[in-house]
Design a protein around this motif. Structure first.
Motif, mmCIF file in Angstrom:
data_model
loop_
_atom_site.group_PDB
_atom_site.id
_atom_site.type_symbol
_atom_site.label_atom_id
_atom_site.label_comp_id
_atom_site.label_asym_id
_atom_site.label_seq_id
_atom_site.Cartn_x
_atom_site.Cartn_y
_atom_site.Cartn_z
ATOM 1 N N GLU A 104 0.830 -1.205 0.000
ATOM 2 C CA GLU A 104 0.000 0.000 0.000
ATOM 3 C C GLU A 104 0.866 1.257 0.000
ATOM 4 N N VAL A 105 1.984 1.213 0.691
ATOM 5 C CA VAL A 105 2.917 2.344 0.679
ATOM 6 C C VAL A 105 3.468 2.560 -0.731
ATOM 7 N N VAL A 106 3.785 1.466 -1.426
ATOM 8 C CA VAL A 106 4.249 1.563 -2.819
ATOM 9 C C VAL A 106 3.175 2.199 -3.695
ATOM 10 N N HIS A 107 1.921 1.809 -3.461
ATOM 11 C CA HIS A 107 0.829 2.395 -4.246
ATOM 12 C C HIS A 107 0.782 3.908 -4.036
ATOM 13 N N ASN A 108 0.912 4.341 -2.785
ATOM 14 C CA ASN A 108 0.923 5.776 -2.519
ATOM 15 C C ASN A 108 2.102 6.468 -3.199
ATOM 16 N N HIS A 109 3.245 5.798 -3.189
ATOM 17 C CA HIS A 109 4.411 6.348 -3.878
ATOM 18 C C HIS A 109 4.115 6.530 -5.363
ATOM 19 N N SER A 110 3.386 5.577 -5.940
ATOM 20 C CA SER A 110 3.096 5.658 -7.375
ATOM 21 C C SER A 110 2.258 6.894 -7.703
ATOM 22 N N TYR A 111 1.322 7.255 -6.819
ATOM 23 C CA TYR A 111 0.496 8.434 -7.086
ATOM 24 C C TYR A 111 1.345 9.701 -7.031
ATOM 25 N N SER A 112 2.246 9.781 -6.054
ATOM 26 C CA SER A 112 3.158 10.924 -5.987
ATOM 27 C C SER A 112 4.065 10.963 -7.212
ATOM 28 N N TYR A 113 4.514 9.787 -7.636
ATOM 29 C CA TYR A 113 5.398 9.684 -8.809
ATOM 30 C C TYR A 113 4.688 10.166 -10.063
ATOM 31 N N VAL A 114 3.443 9.747 -10.247
ATOM 32 C CA VAL A 114 2.670 10.182 -11.413
ATOM 33 C C VAL A 114 2.469 11.693 -11.383
ATOM 34 N N LEU A 115 2.015 12.196 -10.255
ATOM 35 C CA LEU A 115 1.733 13.626 -10.171
ATOM 36 C C LEU A 115 2.990 14.470 -10.353
ATOM 37 N N SER A 116 4.101 14.046 -9.741
ATOM 38 C CA SER A 116 5.333 14.825 -9.868
ATOM 39 C C SER A 116 5.851 14.837 -11.300
ATOM 40 N N LYS A 122 4.248 21.391 -8.275
ATOM 41 C CA LYS A 122 4.162 21.026 -6.864
ATOM 42 C C LYS A 122 2.892 21.590 -6.226
ATOM 43 N N SER A 123 2.525 22.801 -6.568
ATOM 44 C CA SER A 123 1.317 23.389 -5.986
ATOM 45 C C SER A 123 0.074 22.605 -6.404
ATOM 46 N N LYS A 124 0.058 22.106 -7.646
ATOM 47 C CA LYS A 124 -1.081 21.299 -8.099
ATOM 48 C C LYS A 124 -1.080 19.948 -7.402
ATOM 49 N N GLN A 125 0.091 19.384 -7.192
ATOM 50 C CA GLN A 125 0.174 18.117 -6.450
ATOM 51 C C GLN A 125 -0.434 18.281 -5.062
ATOM 52 N N ASP A 126 -0.066 19.351 -4.392
ATOM 53 C CA ASP A 126 -0.593 19.602 -3.054
ATOM 54 C C ASP A 126 -2.111 19.754 -3.083
ATOM 55 N N GLU A 127 -2.611 20.399 -4.113
ATOM 56 C CA GLU A 127 -4.065 20.583 -4.256
ATOM 57 C C GLU A 127 -4.771 19.238 -4.420
ATOM 58 N N VAL A 128 -4.191 18.355 -5.228
ATOM 59 C CA VAL A 128 -4.786 17.035 -5.456
ATOM 60 C C VAL A 128 -4.885 16.255 -4.150
ATOM 61 N N PHE A 129 -3.851 16.358 -3.317
ATOM 62 C CA PHE A 129 -3.853 15.624 -2.057
ATOM 63 C C PHE A 129 -4.780 16.246 -1.006
ATOM 64 N N GLU A 130 -5.430 17.350 -1.368
ATOM 65 C CA GLU A 130 -6.423 17.970 -0.489
ATOM 66 C C GLU A 130 -7.854 17.766 -0.975
#
Length: 347
Positions: free
Chosen positions: A118-130, A135-143
């Motif tokens: 599950e941690v790897v899955h979360n990493h994948s979402y950050s990897y895709v977004l980055s 960075k500001s849009k990434q932060d928005e998505v996680f909100e």
């Protein structure tokens, strides 16, 4: 007995082979040659064979395609990534809490691998977004989970169920929490998966969809693991196999499907060629029945729904399980490493 006890870190007076999946006795020493459940070691090998990390997937083509997606495709893409990130964050924590009460060292080991995945899955979402947005849009998505009502309603549905077990650990609440787990991993991802697979079959964002396929495959294994735990608990504690539990499971799957359909309407609707909302609703109800049946309660959530997947095209994406295979290139990517310890004869 409704009480559920935490596993001891070490018990010198208990056998290595556990006496029960919960409320059992075990030294907590893991010997894979002497475990209680015959399915545990094959499951362990399968989970290891599926190991992957996001950086293995080359995002270059997706980076070029991203600006060419429509505004609606980009918005839906980001909303679904935000959803998946929240669900897998919750799941990592729940897996650890549930594992504390599993008194079988082999099954506990599987839960640790599950949480790591599950941690790897979360990493994948950050990897895709980055790879795609600022960075500001990434932060928005996680909100997003804080402000989108349809998203919040469905997420609260599961997290509240988990919280009941965390706040009041008992055998009935543990069993109910597994029902919520099967919903999270086996139903609440599926309209989002359908969106990414639809992009892929239109030759869009294939790298992202490849990672979604890996996640999909992991989640199917996770569902099967929790189903096995659920059934072992009931087999060893038959007094908890009650009509009330059956009614709870069926009604909870119905409500979960309604929430997933509402989310699908809000985020997908009739905006995308290749995804019919009518088919998507039937698809969600179909999977609610599949998961309900896996737990032993038949197709009672939606008995009127046919027992065939209404989105036939999606099977080509869901059922890819040939090592680590990209569904367009069909290149096997097994990650067995050769060393002095295993040699070529062990491959």
């Amino acid at each position: 007995m409704a009480e559920i006890k935490k596993r001891k870190i070490m018990d010198v007076d208990a056998p290595n082979r556990s006496t029960g999946i919960i409320n059992g006795s075990t030294s907590n020493v893991l010997n894979w040659e002497d475990v209680r459940y015959t399915w545990a070691y094959p499951k362990y090998k399968r989970m290891l064979a599926n190991f992957w990390v996001p950086s293995e997937v080359n995002m270059a083509a997706d980076i070029k395609q991203w600006p060419k997606l429509s505004d609606q495709e980009q918005e839906t893409f980001l909303k679904i990534i935000g959803l998946l990130a929240l669900l897998d964050s919750i799941q990592s924590d729940y897996a650890g809490k549930a594992a504390d009460y599993i008194t079988d060292s082999s099954v506990n080991a599987l839960m640790i691998i599950l949480a790591q995945q599950e941690v790897v899955h979360n990493h994948s979402y950050s990897y895709v977004l980055s790879s795609l947005v600022t960075k500001s849009k990434q932060d928005e998505v996680f909100e997003y989970w804080r402000t989108d009502k349809a998203l919040r309603d469905r997420n609260d549905f599961v997290t509240n169920g988990y919280a009941e077990f965390a706040d009041d650990p008992s055998v009935p609440n543990f069993l109910k929490s597994i029902v919520y787990d099967v919903i999270l991993e086996g139903l609440f991802f599926y309209s989002g998966f359908a969106f990414f697979y639809n992009l892929a079959r239109n030759q869009k964002m294939v790298a992202t969809s490849t990672m979604i396929n890996y996640i999909n495959r992991d989640e199917q294994i996770h569902v099967d693991l929790f189903v096995k735990i659920f059934k072992e608990v009931l087999a060893e504690n038959p007094e908890h196999d009650t009509p009330e539990l059956r009614k709870f499971a069926v009604e909870t799957f119905r409500k979960a499907a309604e929430l997933e359909i509402e989310w699908g309407r809000s985020v997908i609707g009739n905006e995308f060629d290749g995804i019919s909302m009518t088919e998507l609703e039937q698809y969600i109800k179909f999977y609610a029945n599949v998961r309900c049946n896996q737990l032993g309660y038949g197709h009672e959530a939606f008995p009127e729904v046919p027992r065939k997947n209404p989105m036939k095209w999606i099977k080509a994406y869901e059922e890819v399980d040939n090592g680590k295979t990209d569904f367009f290139e069909q290149k096997s990517r097994q990650y067995v490493k050769v060393s002095d310890d295993n040699g070529f004869d062990d491959l």
